[in-house]
Design a protein around this motif. Structure first.
Motif, PDB file in Angstrom:
ATOM      1  N   TYR A 134       5.583  -1.687 -12.020  1.00 59.17           N
ATOM      2  CA  TYR A 134       5.816  -2.199 -10.664  1.00 59.17           C
ATOM      3  C   TYR A 134       5.217  -1.251  -9.617  1.00 59.17           C
ATOM      4  O   TYR A 134       4.521  -1.696  -8.702  1.00 59.17           O
ATOM      5  CB  TYR A 134       7.323  -2.361 -10.430  1.00 59.17           C
ATOM      6  N   ALA A 135       5.497   0.042  -9.735  1.00 55.32           N
ATOM      7  CA  ALA A 135       4.980   1.006  -8.765  1.00 55.32           C
ATOM      8  C   ALA A 135       3.459   1.064  -8.803  1.00 55.32           C
ATOM      9  O   ALA A 135       2.795   1.109  -7.751  1.00 55.32           O
ATOM     10  CB  ALA A 135       5.574   2.389  -9.037  1.00 55.32           C
ATOM     11  N   ILE A 136       2.882   1.064  -9.999  1.00 57.32           N
ATOM     12  CA  ILE A 136       1.426   1.099 -10.112  1.00 57.32           C
ATOM     13  C   ILE A 136       0.821  -0.147  -9.477  1.00 57.32           C
ATOM     14  O   ILE A 136      -0.191  -0.076  -8.765  1.00 57.32           O
ATOM     15  CB  ILE A 136       1.010   1.221 -11.595  1.00 57.32           C
ATOM     16  N   GLY A 137       1.432  -1.294  -9.694  1.00 57.30           N
ATOM     17  CA  GLY A 137       0.918  -2.531  -9.106  1.00 57.30           C
ATOM     18  C   GLY A 137       0.895  -2.490  -7.593  1.00 57.30           C
ATOM     19  O   GLY A 137      -0.106  -2.862  -6.967  1.00 57.30           O
ATOM     20  N   TYR A 138       1.978  -2.030  -6.971  1.00 56.87           N
ATOM     21  CA  TYR A 138       2.006  -1.952  -5.505  1.00 56.87           C
ATOM     22  C   TYR A 138       1.032  -0.895  -4.996  1.00 56.87           C
ATOM     23  O   TYR A 138       0.409  -1.073  -3.940  1.00 56.87           O
ATOM     24  CB  TYR A 138       3.423  -1.658  -5.013  1.00 56.87           C
ATOM     25  N   ALA A 139       0.890   0.209  -5.719  1.00 56.12           N
ATOM     26  CA  ALA A 139      -0.046   1.244  -5.285  1.00 56.12           C
ATOM     27  C   ALA A 139      -1.492   0.746  -5.363  1.00 56.12           C
ATOM     28  O   ALA A 139      -2.310   1.060  -4.494  1.00 56.12           O
ATOM     29  CB  ALA A 139       0.127   2.494  -6.138  1.00 56.12           C
ATOM     30  N   GLU A 140      -1.805  -0.052  -6.374  1.00 54.89           N
ATOM     31  CA  GLU A 140      -3.173  -0.549  -6.531  1.00 54.89           C
ATOM     32  C   GLU A 140      -3.473  -1.738  -5.632  1.00 54.89           C
ATOM     33  O   GLU A 140      -4.522  -1.791  -4.968  1.00 54.89           O
ATOM     34  CB  GLU A 140      -3.413  -0.943  -7.990  1.00 54.89           C
ATOM     35  N   ARG A 141      -2.579  -2.712  -5.606  1.00 55.00           N
ATOM     36  CA  ARG A 141      -2.845  -3.953  -4.863  1.00 55.00           C
ATOM     37  C   ARG A 141      -2.445  -3.847  -3.397  1.00 55.00           C
ATOM     38  O   ARG A 141      -2.930  -4.612  -2.563  1.00 55.00           O
ATOM     39  CB  ARG A 141      -2.097  -5.112  -5.515  1.00 55.00           C
ATOM     40  N   GLY A 142      -1.542  -2.930  -3.088  1.00 57.60           N
ATOM     41  CA  GLY A 142      -1.110  -2.744  -1.715  1.00 57.60           C
ATOM     42  C   GLY A 142       0.257  -3.330  -1.452  1.00 57.60           C
ATOM     43  O   GLY A 142       0.793  -4.123  -2.222  1.00 57.60           O
ATOM     44  N   PHE A 143       0.824  -2.933  -0.332  1.00 56.88           N
ATOM     45  CA  PHE A 143       2.161  -3.349   0.079  1.00 56.88           C
ATOM     46  C   PHE A 143       2.175  -3.434   1.598  1.00 56.88           C
ATOM     47  O   PHE A 143       1.353  -2.815   2.278  1.00 56.88           O
ATOM     48  CB  PHE A 143       3.212  -2.349  -0.414  1.00 56.88           C
ATOM     49  N   PRO A 144       3.092  -4.207   2.185  1.00 59.68           N
ATOM     50  CA  PRO A 144       3.105  -4.357   3.648  1.00 59.68           C
ATOM     51  C   PRO A 144       3.580  -3.093   4.343  1.00 59.68           C
ATOM     52  O   PRO A 144       4.583  -2.488   3.938  1.00 59.68           O
ATOM     53  CB  PRO A 144       4.071  -5.518   3.878  1.00 59.68           C
ATOM     54  N   VAL A 145       2.874  -2.707   5.378  1.00 58.52           N
ATOM     55  CA  VAL A 145       3.230  -1.514   6.145  1.00 58.52           C
ATOM     56  C   VAL A 145       4.431  -1.815   7.035  1.00 58.52           C
ATOM     57  O   VAL A 145       4.365  -2.703   7.901  1.00 58.52           O
ATOM     58  CB  VAL A 145       2.031  -1.046   6.996  1.00 58.52           C
ATOM     59  N   LEU A 146       5.508  -1.116   6.807  1.00 55.12           N
ATOM     60  CA  LEU A 146       6.682  -1.241   7.671  1.00 55.12           C
ATOM     61  C   LEU A 146       6.370  -0.689   9.066  1.00 55.12           C
ATOM     62  O   LEU A 146       5.547   0.217   9.198  1.00 55.12           O
ATOM     63  CB  LEU A 146       7.852  -0.460   7.089  1.00 55.12           C
ATOM     64  N   PRO A 147       7.034  -1.193  10.102  1.00 51.50           N
ATOM     65  CA  PRO A 147       6.826  -0.615  11.434  1.00 51.50           C
ATOM     66  C   PRO A 147       7.069   0.888  11.471  1.00 51.50           C
ATOM     67  O   PRO A 147       6.353   1.624  12.153  1.00 51.50           O
ATOM     68  CB  PRO A 147       7.836  -1.376  12.301  1.00 51.50           C
ATOM     69  N   GLN A 148       8.068   1.365  10.705  1.00 55.17           N
ATOM     70  CA  GLN A 148       8.350   2.798  10.695  1.00 55.17           C
ATOM     71  C   GLN A 148       7.219   3.596  10.056  1.00 55.17           C
ATOM     72  O   GLN A 148       6.928   4.722  10.458  1.00 55.17           O
ATOM     73  CB  GLN A 148       9.666   3.060   9.943  1.00 55.17           C
ATOM     74  N   ILE A 149       6.577   3.025   9.030  1.00 56.31           N
ATOM     75  CA  ILE A 149       5.419   3.690   8.426  1.00 56.31           C
ATOM     76  C   ILE A 149       4.291   3.788   9.437  1.00 56.31           C
ATOM     77  O   ILE A 149       3.662   4.848   9.604  1.00 56.31           O
ATOM     78  CB  ILE A 149       4.937   2.933   7.168  1.00 56.31           C
TER      79      ILE A 149
END
Length: 593
Positions: A134-149
């Motif tokens: 799961y972590a590798i998938g989000y790191a490779e494909r991307g994830f939505p940037v939270l406003p705080q990020i």
């Protein structure tokens, strides 16, 4: 009572965390036959990717768990230690009277990876490749940037561009901060975890042997080698205003391993609350319970002025003891049994008066004289610029802090986990180019002054604020809960617990209730400021309660309607499983069925 979300109930499994993607990953593991320990680890690794401003692979994690097969509570200590070269004399030679809040000097051995692997190996069932998928998938494909990020990266972007070129290359795609909602990738982290999995699978087809191999890759293999080389090879500007190299070596990493320890516990109104040892601040939760055990808190009225005043004034005494007595018990004789004893707390309880105290008043357990750190520079607080839902991530003066994550899991077999991963946030230290992540800064919680329980010592654990909680009711596992928030963790989570026990059994309603905390005692974070008498309340409190607290001498500051706390929780009530998560910050979520 109106709640922002329903309290979830079911009988299969529940996951609650500070990010919906981590909760979903954990639930996916349960649906695919994994247990609570597999699910918690998968969610924890996802949190490293999707909340990079709050934690990362270079951080740490304390874990509390209930093993249904063993019928007992354990603590997995994933808190790394200070390097062998980290002495008070070394910092004096550098002209530093505090450990910087950013940069390489504040790094301890990164313990999160070892902590999660120890949990998996001793109690989990899944192979590492499946857990990390799961972590590798989000790191490779991307994830939505939270406003705080987005806010965090935008605030530190000038510093990255001027001083931390490797972080600029990692977090400023195209040379500019990513906007909220954009897709952000972490290819370096994905490549690191893929290499670890590949090396583990190349060594053996056996699950346990693969976990051993993965641990070796991290603590004595390519990860350790690149950390040591980066730490020694370059000086980077830190919050001291000067450039410094690091102290971590390959030997420091190779000599460390996550441990399994006994918890510390206290019985309160038919509930047994378990916390870490005094190498973390966890026992301060129990000290507050010990003080409140002699008070009819239920009669005070939930969220009344009496309720808030009694909790806050008891907390001031407990946190004063934290400052005077807590540290790594392998390096300092912490009088924990006395601090939790009925006799000691009966005497301390007499100090709670009708008016708010402005003093820091540690006790003298066993007749020992308390020693407090000398005042440190830093003065008043810097104004929070981002979030407000935990330790401030960035501040208006441009300085940075990190925050924390949390995850709770209960499965259909009755296993339960509460974990509070933190550290290694993107703004803590320059990115290590070959790994894609940075080191943590947990050593800032040590004092440079010698002779204190929490003085910096080679091989010692910093007195962390990370504080997961697990409670039994009538001897059976009942509630796993926690929150980010630094020094506030054992204030916000305490209030949640007391609300559930005395007033509001609905977990979601207790999380949604107006929150508060004291800023009275010294912060655990650089530059260690304190604000005697200051009490922060959410503005949803009854104005009459606010006025009465001010009359009693509290310096009340209103922090917004939904500004304080980021709690999550799971519970087991007979055959029914329950879960709830924090609405503040619009990212925490609970899932289950």
């Amino acid at each position: 009572m109106f709640t922002t979300r329903p309290q979830l109930s079911g009988d299969f499994g529940m996951v609650a965390s500070t990010h919906w993607l981590a909760s979903a990953a954990g639930m996916s593991v349960l649906e695919r036959g994994g247990n609570a320990f597999d699910a918690a680890a998968a969610a924890g690794f996802v949190l490293q990717v999707v909340e990079p401003h709050l934690n990362g692979p270079g951080g740490e994690v304390p874990i509390l768990l209930w093993s249904e097969s063993e019928q007992r509570v354990h603590v997995v200590n994933g808190q790394g230690v200070a390097p062998a070269a980290a002495t008070t004399e070394r910092f004096a030679e550098l002209g530093l009277n505090t450990v910087p809040g950013t940069g390489l000097l504040a790094a301890t051995v990164p313990g999160a990876f070892g902590g999660w692997l120890r949990l998996l190996q001793q109690w989990g069932t899944w192979p590492l490749a499946d857990v990390l998928e799961y972590a590798i998938g989000y790191a490779e494909r991307g994830f939505p940037v939270l406003p705080q990020i987005a806010t965090t990266i935008a605030t530190v972007a000038p510093m990255f561009q001027a001083d931390w070129s490797t972080s600029a290359a990692t977090w400023l795609p195209g040379g500019t901060p990513p906007p909220a909602g954009a897709r952000l990738r972490q290819p370096g982290v994905a490549a690191t975890y893929r290499r670890i999995v590949a090396e583990a699978q190349a060594r053996s087809g056996d699950r346990d042997a693969q976990l051993d191999a993965a641990r070796d890759s991290w603590y004595s293999g390519f990860v350790a080698e690149q950390i040591a080389e980066f730490s020694a090879g370059t000086a980077w500007r830190d919050s001291s205003g000067r450039p410094h190299g690091g102290l971590l070596t390959g030997d420091d990493l190779a000599g460390w391993a996550a441990t399994v320890e006994e918890s510390t516990s206290f019985d309160y109104h038919g509930h047994t609350v378990h916390k870490t040892g005094p190498w973390g601040q966890g026992p301060v939760f129990l000290q507050q319970l010990a003080l409140l055990a002699g008070v009819d808190l239920g009669a005070a009225g939930h969220l009344s002025a009496d309720w808030v005043h009694t909790i806050v004034e008891s907390g001031k005494l407990a946190f004063a003891d934290r400052e005077a007595w807590y540290g790594d018990p392998r390096h300092y004789d912490v009088p924990l049994a006395t601090l939790l004893s009925p006799e000691y707390n009966a005497a301390r309880r007499e100090l709670v008066g009708a008016q708010a105290s402005r003093e820091l008043r540690p006790g003298s357990p066993d007749g020992r004289r308390p020693v407090l750190p000398d005042p440190v520079a830093g003065g008043g607080p810097a104004e929070v610029a981002a979030g407000g839902t935990g330790e401030p991530t960035v501040r208006t003066d441009g300085s940075t802090r990190g925050d924390t994550c949390h995850v709770d899991v209960v499965d259909r077999w009755g296993n339960m986990v509460s974990a509070t991963p933190s550290g290694g946030w993107l703004q803590s230290s320059p990115t290590i180019p070959g790994l894609g992540f940075c080191l943590g800064t947990r050593a800032q919680m040590f004092w440079v002054q010698p002779g204190l329980p929490a003085s910096i010592r080679p091989g010692a654990r910093p007195r962390t604020t990370l504080s997961p909680s697990l409670a039994l009711r009538d001897g059976r596992p009942w509630l796993a809960f926690g929150t980010p928030g630094g020094d506030q963790q054992d204030q916000w989570s305490l209030h949640f617990f007391l609300s559930v026990v005395h007033a509001e059994p609905n977990l979601q309603a207790a999380i949604d209730a107006p929150a508060f905390h004291s800023a009275h005692f010294p912060s655990s974070f650089y530059p260690r400021e304190s604000r005697p008498g200051v009490l922060l309340l959410e503005e949803r409190f009854d104005p009459a309660v606010v006025a009465e607290l001010r009359r009693r001498g509290h310096e009340v500051e209103l922090a917004g309607d939904w500004a304080l706390g980021r709690l999550s929780a799971v519970a087991r009530d007979g055959e029914v499983l329950l879960a709830a998560a924090n609405p503040r910050g619009a990212q925490g979520y609970a899932v289950g069925r």
